[in-house]
Enzyme design. Structure first.
Site, PDB file in Angstrom:
ATOM      1  N   LYS A   1     104.795 159.659  56.537  1.00  0.00           N
ATOM      2  CA  LYS A   1     105.307 159.104  55.407  1.00  0.00           C
ATOM      3  C   LYS A   1     106.731 159.723  54.857  1.00  0.00           C
ATOM      4  O   LYS A   1     107.745 159.138  54.563  1.00  0.00           O
ATOM      5  CB  LYS A   1     104.440 159.084  54.213  1.00  0.00           C
ATOM      6  CG  LYS A   1     103.341 158.050  54.611  1.00  0.00           C
ATOM      7  CD  LYS A   1     102.307 157.649  53.354  1.00  0.00           C
ATOM      8  CE  LYS A   1     101.365 156.469  53.370  1.00  0.00           C
ATOM      9  NZ  LYS A   1     100.788 156.259  52.351  1.00  0.00           N
TER      10      LYS A   1
ATOM     11  N   LYS B   1     101.098 151.820  63.844  1.00  0.00           N
ATOM     12  CA  LYS B   1      99.776 151.235  63.233  1.00  0.00           C
ATOM     13  C   LYS B   1     100.091 150.135  62.426  1.00  0.00           C
ATOM     14  O   LYS B   1     101.113 150.132  61.999  1.00  0.00           O
ATOM     15  CB  LYS B   1      99.097 152.466  62.503  1.00  0.00           C
ATOM     16  CG  LYS B   1      98.232 152.155  61.312  1.00  0.00           C
ATOM     17  CD  LYS B   1      97.671 153.411  60.708  1.00  0.00           C
ATOM     18  CE  LYS B   1      98.528 153.741  59.598  1.00  0.00           C
ATOM     19  NZ  LYS B   1      97.932 154.825  58.496  1.00  0.00           N
TER      20      LYS B   1
ATOM     21  N   LYS C   1      99.759 147.640  55.546  1.00  0.00           N
ATOM     22  CA  LYS C   1     100.226 146.838  54.574  1.00  0.00           C
ATOM     23  C   LYS C   1     101.502 147.080  53.815  1.00  0.00           C
ATOM     24  O   LYS C   1     102.135 146.509  53.065  1.00  0.00           O
ATOM     25  CB  LYS C   1      99.106 146.675  53.568  1.00  0.00           C
ATOM     26  CG  LYS C   1      98.691 147.909  52.794  1.00  0.00           C
ATOM     27  CD  LYS C   1      97.474 147.915  51.843  1.00  0.00           C
ATOM     28  CE  LYS C   1      96.462 148.639  52.059  1.00  0.00           C
ATOM     29  NZ  LYS C   1      96.360 149.848  51.828  1.00  0.00           N
TER      30      LYS C   1
HETATM   31  P1  TYM Z   1      94.495 152.472  53.283  1.00  0.00           P
HETATM   32  O1  TYM Z   1      94.546 151.952  52.096  1.00  0.00           O
HETATM   33  O2  TYM Z   1      95.754 153.081  54.052  1.00  0.00           O
HETATM   34  O3  TYM Z   1      93.376 151.898  54.399  1.00  0.00           O
HETATM   35  C1  TYM Z   1      92.008 151.530  54.050  1.00  0.00           C
HETATM   36  C2  TYM Z   1      91.282 151.680  55.105  1.00  0.00           C
HETATM   37  O4  TYM Z   1      91.693 151.023  56.058  1.00  0.00           O
HETATM   38  C3  TYM Z   1      91.878 151.619  57.464  1.00  0.00           C
HETATM   39  N1  TYM Z   1      93.144 151.357  58.289  1.00  0.00           N
HETATM   40  C4  TYM Z   1      93.022 150.764  59.446  1.00  0.00           C
HETATM   41  N2  TYM Z   1      92.132 150.923  60.399  1.00  0.00           N
HETATM   42  C5  TYM Z   1      92.374 150.319  61.721  1.00  0.00           C
HETATM   43  N3  TYM Z   1      93.601 150.025  61.984  1.00  0.00           N
HETATM   44  C6  TYM Z   1      94.680 150.204  61.152  1.00  0.00           C
HETATM   45  N4  TYM Z   1      95.873 149.594  61.620  1.00  0.00           N
HETATM   46  C7  TYM Z   1      94.330 150.666  59.809  1.00  0.00           C
HETATM   47  N5  TYM Z   1      94.873 150.641  58.575  1.00  0.00           N
HETATM   48  C8  TYM Z   1      94.283 151.131  57.683  1.00  0.00           C
HETATM   49  C9  TYM Z   1      92.232 152.984  56.989  1.00  0.00           C
HETATM   50  O5  TYM Z   1      91.748 153.867  57.795  1.00  0.00           O
HETATM   51  C10 TYM Z   1      91.233 153.117  55.599  1.00  0.00           C
HETATM   52  O6  TYM Z   1      89.804 153.414  56.039  1.00  0.00           O
HETATM   53  N6  TYM Z   1      93.642 157.305  52.113  1.00  0.00           N
HETATM   54  C11 TYM Z   1      93.129 156.112  52.027  1.00  0.00           C
HETATM   55  C12 TYM Z   1      92.505 155.654  51.032  1.00  0.00           C
HETATM   56  C13 TYM Z   1      91.514 156.629  50.329  1.00  0.00           C
HETATM   57  C14 TYM Z   1      90.276 157.087  50.658  1.00  0.00           C
HETATM   58  C15 TYM Z   1      89.514 157.735  49.740  1.00  0.00           C
HETATM   59  C16 TYM Z   1      89.401 156.204  51.809  1.00  0.00           C
HETATM   60  C17 TYM Z   1      91.757 157.281  49.153  1.00  0.00           C
HETATM   61  N7  TYM Z   1      90.456 158.155  48.792  1.00  0.00           N
HETATM   62  C18 TYM Z   1      88.317 158.170  49.946  1.00  0.00           C
HETATM   63  C19 TYM Z   1      87.970 157.052  52.005  1.00  0.00           C
HETATM   64  C20 TYM Z   1      87.741 157.848  50.943  1.00  0.00           C
HETATM   65  C21 TYM Z   1      94.136 155.344  52.598  1.00  0.00           C
HETATM   66  O7  TYM Z   1      95.181 155.096  52.486  1.00  0.00           O
HETATM   67  O8  TYM Z   1      93.583 154.169  52.966  1.00  0.00           O
END
Ligand code: TYM
Length: 331
Positions: free
Chosen positions: A111, A194, A197
């Site tokens: 990032k 990847k 959003k």
């Molecule tokens: P975030 O908002 O980026 O994504 C949410 C969830 O979607 C999954 N994901 C994907 N899976 C497969 N292919 C993709 N292209 C893809 N893009 C996103 C992510 O792996 C995630 O499970 N750090 C986390 C948010 C978070 C969190 C937590 C998660 C904050 N605290 C505690 C679990 C537990 C994040 O940025 O997710």
């Protein structure tokens, strides 16, 4: 009953990768676990968010999760900033985690890129807040996509170091629940990146609120190659875009990649994309329609999140208060 915690950043409209890597699993895990799902608005602001957009995305995400099948009565759905325990435990973890651990985090490197000096300190300590999210509830299982694996390893390191430093057996080890297929859905424009959003190109992703025409157009424009579909997965080895589309089909149709290739081998991408569009529209369009309906009653959505925050707080407060006592804070 074992406890699940997972989160999603309200930094945009959830996309197909979020659905296949996480949300779809969240829905099915509700049958066997006590689940806590969180819209992590504090994580979202580690990179700039327009305040109006952040509010809008948080509500839209709440609606999408409900539309996808999250049961906010039986389980807990809330936004992170509404429960102060996250920030309090996050700070303690800032003081437990070693800088060396954070320096190894690949998501920060991705990032921040080369312009490291100009990123927020929040982005750097992001994994500590994530560890706090999970451990404030002593959750044991965390369903995520593959990109979150390293953050969960750090969660275990922080919990263990806290236990060691304060001579207690307080925080449990957590287990990542990563789907065997579709754990990493790639961009429609570049099969080596990847799907995200926050990608500047809306053509790179299918959003869960896209209608049938938009989905069809995005899939038609998705990057592919000139070759036909092979008979065997080995034939996809150096074809990231083709592999991605086949994987999406397989995940949504509950088939293996082998089965998809068996059914479509020899086909060019014209007909395969038409078949894929049908599978994606069938899975996604109903979620979009229900989201639109739910968004008409903002008051109800806000009430749902508020009630979720109260129930989340009731679980986290005693745990985080105890952690504060262990640290030596006067209570
Ligand atoms: P975030 O908002 O980026 O994504 C949410 C969830 O979607 C999954 N994901 C994907 N899976 C497969 N292919 C993709 N292209 C893809 N893009 C996103 C992510 O792996 C995630 O499970 N750090 C986390 C948010 C978070 C969190 C937590 C998660 C904050 N605290 C505690 C679990 C537990 C994040 O940025 O997710």
């Amino acid at each position: 009953m074992q406890r699940i915690f997972s989160g999603i950043q309200p930094s945009g409209v959830p996309q197909l990768g979020n659905y296949l890597g996480a949300i779809r699993n969240w829905v099915s895990l509700q049958a066997d676990y006590e689940c806590i799902f969180c819209l992590v608005d504090m994580h979202a602001i580690t990179v700039w968010q327009n305040p109006d957009e952040l509010r809008k995305h948080t509500l839209t995400q709440a609606a999408i999760l409900l539309a996808a099948g999250i049961d906010a009565q039986k389980h807990v759905l809330f936004n992170q900033s509404a429960v102060s325990a996250h920030a309090r435990l996050g700070w303690i973890f800032n003081c437990v985690t070693r800088l060396g651990w954070l320096n190894r985090m690949t998501q920060f490197k991705d990032k921040a890129g080369k312009d490291r000096e100009n990123h927020s300190s929040g982005l750097y300590v992001y994994p500590n807040l994530m560890a706090a999210d999970i451990l404030a509830y002593k959750a044991t299982h965390v369903p995520v996509g593959e990109d979150q694996k390293q953050h969960l390893e750090l969660t275990n390191d922080v919990g263990q170091k806290f236990n060691h430093d304060y001579g207690v057996d307080f925080f449990p080890q957590v287990e990542a629940l990563i789907p065997p297929a579709a754990a990493r859905i790639m961009s429609l424009r570049d099969g080596t990146k990847k799907m995200s959003k926050s990608d500047p190109s809306a053509q790179s992703r299918i959003e869960l609120t896209d209608d049938a025409d938009t989905i069809s157009l995005k899939i038609r424009r998705a990057k592919t190659d000139a070759d036909a579909l092979p008979a065997h997965p080995d034939g996809l080895a150096d074809r990231p875009e083709a592999r991605n589309l086949v994987s999406i089909y397989a995940a949504l149709a509950d088939m293996t990649v082998e089965q998809v290739l068996e059914a479509h081998q020899g086909q060019g991408f014209g007909p395969f994309k038409a078949a894929l569009t049908e599978v994606v529209v069938n899975a996604i369009a109903p979620i979009g329609q229900e989201t639109t309906r739910l968004l008409q009653d903002e008051t109800h959505l806000l009430q749902t999140l508020r009630s979720g925050a109260q129930r989340a707080s009731a679980i986290a407060e005693p745990i985080v208060s105890e952690a504060e006592k262990l640290v030596g804070f006067l209570k």
